[in-house]
Motif scaffolding. Structure first.
Motif, PDB file in Angstrom:
ATOM      1  N   UNK A  29       0.872  -1.185   0.000  1.00  0.00           N
ATOM      2  CA  UNK A  29       0.000   0.000   0.000  1.00  0.00           C
ATOM      3  C   UNK A  29       0.903   1.228   0.000  1.00  0.00           C
ATOM      4  N   UNK A  30       1.537   1.480  -1.147  1.00  0.00           N
ATOM      5  CA  UNK A  30       2.528   2.552  -1.247  1.00  0.00           C
ATOM      6  C   UNK A  30       1.910   3.923  -0.999  1.00  0.00           C
ATOM      7  N   UNK A  59      19.875   8.003  -2.366  1.00  0.00           N
ATOM      8  CA  UNK A  59      18.980   7.604  -1.279  1.00  0.00           C
ATOM      9  C   UNK A  59      18.706   6.103  -1.403  1.00  0.00           C
ATOM     10  N   UNK A  60      19.314   5.319  -0.517  1.00  0.00           N
ATOM     11  CA  UNK A  60      19.205   3.858  -0.555  1.00  0.00           C
ATOM     12  C   UNK A  60      17.944   3.429   0.187  1.00  0.00           C
ATOM     13  N   UNK A  61      17.122   2.619  -0.480  1.00  0.00           N
ATOM     14  CA  UNK A  61      15.846   2.241   0.108  1.00  0.00           C
ATOM     15  C   UNK A  61      14.919   3.431   0.169  1.00  0.00           C
ATOM     16  N   UNK A  62      14.842   4.151  -0.939  1.00  0.00           N
ATOM     17  CA  UNK A  62      14.128   5.438  -0.947  1.00  0.00           C
ATOM     18  C   UNK A  62      12.635   5.287  -0.733  1.00  0.00           C
ATOM     19  N   UNK A  63      12.085   4.075  -0.926  1.00  0.00           N
ATOM     20  CA  UNK A  63      10.652   3.905  -0.764  1.00  0.00           C
ATOM     21  C   UNK A  63       9.888   4.837  -1.689  1.00  0.00           C
ATOM     22  N   UNK A  64       8.944   5.562  -1.133  1.00  0.00           N
ATOM     23  CA  UNK A  64       8.133   6.482  -1.928  1.00  0.00           C
ATOM     24  C   UNK A  64       8.769   7.859  -2.069  1.00  0.00           C
ATOM     25  N   UNK A  65       9.938   8.060  -1.463  1.00  0.00           N
ATOM     26  CA  UNK A  65      10.660   9.313  -1.623  1.00  0.00           C
ATOM     27  C   UNK A  65      10.560  10.279  -0.469  1.00  0.00           C
ATOM     28  N   UNK A  66      10.204   9.809   0.709  1.00  0.00           N
ATOM     29  CA  UNK A  66      10.040  10.700   1.866  1.00  0.00           C
ATOM     30  C   UNK A  66      11.351  11.408   2.187  1.00  0.00           C
ATOM     31  N   UNK A  86       6.949  -1.206  -6.770  1.00  0.00           N
ATOM     32  CA  UNK A  86       5.724  -0.475  -6.452  1.00  0.00           C
ATOM     33  C   UNK A  86       6.035   0.832  -5.736  1.00  0.00           C
ATOM     34  N   UNK A  87       6.981   0.786  -4.805  1.00  0.00           N
ATOM     35  CA  UNK A  87       7.390   2.003  -4.104  1.00  0.00           C
ATOM     36  C   UNK A  87       8.087   2.946  -5.083  1.00  0.00           C
ATOM     37  N   UNK A  88       8.964   2.379  -5.912  1.00  0.00           N
ATOM     38  CA  UNK A  88       9.698   3.200  -6.875  1.00  0.00           C
ATOM     39  C   UNK A  88       8.755   3.890  -7.842  1.00  0.00           C
ATOM     40  N   UNK A  89       7.702   3.189  -8.261  1.00  0.00           N
ATOM     41  CA  UNK A  89       6.757   3.788  -9.205  1.00  0.00           C
ATOM     42  C   UNK A  89       6.080   5.003  -8.594  1.00  0.00           C
TER      43      UNK A  89
END
Length: 275
Positions: A29-30, A59-66, A86-89
């Motif tokens: 649930x990104x 940024x390593x493990x950037x997830x959704x970019x927080x 999914x997070x990268x998208x």
């Protein structure tokens, strides 16, 4: 290490970076993750930037970019890297440049950065292989900065939450959450990261930083964030609904809101002058 961090996956015979099912579950649930997860103290961002030779950040493990958005807002050029497409998208839709790969296997392709940062993620990275890859990606005098938010509510709220976790998930790490103060668990992660760094040539002795801050949460805000935490991302829907109902009732009993006391802990080290 006293315990795995309370926001992340279950206790296992394996190191957390080997627990791939949990590590790669956060993209389920990104949108919620991006909306509900806390950011990081501006003082941390400012101190990292002040210690770097330039403004190119990985940024390593950037997830959704927080994390990445905070560094971009401070004038940095950021490349994000995440194992979860999914997070990268979602991060790309927010305007971030992102590549999909596990950091240990990622190819910098000759690119170098002034800082390699990782927020709430490095325990999913092999600490030695990750440090070696960071050394490869950093310019001389570039900074490796690894950090986590350790959240601790007041004791009465923590115990009310724990009662719910013990009822719904009696054998889980969540049921033991806050048995050890959160900052101790996350400081232990800093120590583990620093141990990995020491095994790799090319870095100065690691430092540990700490930034204390608070954030109030309403009932709805906390219930929005709870399913994004590693202990709960893979819960069956019925158990998750039971958990949310119980935690919601506990927050109602506390007046409909509570304050989370955060300590953001970091381990940092500088790439030496020569590769």
């Amino acid at each position: 290490m006293p315990t795995l961090p309370p926001e992340r996956g279950p206790r296992s015979e394996h190191a957390s970076h080997e627990n791939r099912q949990v590590a790669e579950s956060f993209g389920s649930d990104a949108e919620r993750y991006d909306r509900a997860r806390p950011s990081y103290p501006q003082a941390l961002v400012d101190r990292i930037i002040a210690a770097t030779p330039g403004r190119d950040v990985l940024d390593v493990g950037c997830g959704t970019g927080i994390v990445a958005r905070q560094f971009e807002a401070a004038g940095c050029r950021v490349l994000g890297l995440d194992v979860d497409a999914r997070m990268a998208d979602l991060a790309r839709r927010r305007g971030l440049d992102v590549e999909v790969a596990a950091f240990e296997a990622w190819d910098p392709a000759g690119r170098e950065f002034d800082a390699v940062v990782s927020g709430q993620t490095w325990h999913w990275v092999d600490p030695v292989a990750g440090a070696a890859k960071a050394a490869q990606a950093l310019r001389p005098r570039g900074l490796l900065a690894l950090f986590w938010n350790a959240g601790q509510p007041l004791p009465d709220v923590a115990e009310a939450f724990a009662e719910v976790y013990r009822r719904v998930m009696p054998d889980s790490l969540a049921a033991r959450q806050w048995a050890v103060p959160a900052v101790e668990a996350y400081t232990a992660l800093c120590t583990k990261a620093a141990d990995g760094i020491r095994e790799v040539e090319g870095f100065t002795e690691a430092e540990q930083w700490r930034f204390d801050w608070e954030r109030p949460y309403t009932r709805d805000e906390w219930l929005d964030q709870l399913p994004t935490q590693g202990a709960f991302t893979r819960l069956p829907q019925a158990k998750l609904e039971d958990l949310l109902a119980g935690v919601g009732a506990a927050i109602d009993a506390a007046g409909g809101s509570f304050t989370m006391h955060y300590a953001t802990v970091a381990v940092t080290t500088m790439r030496t002058d020569t590769h």
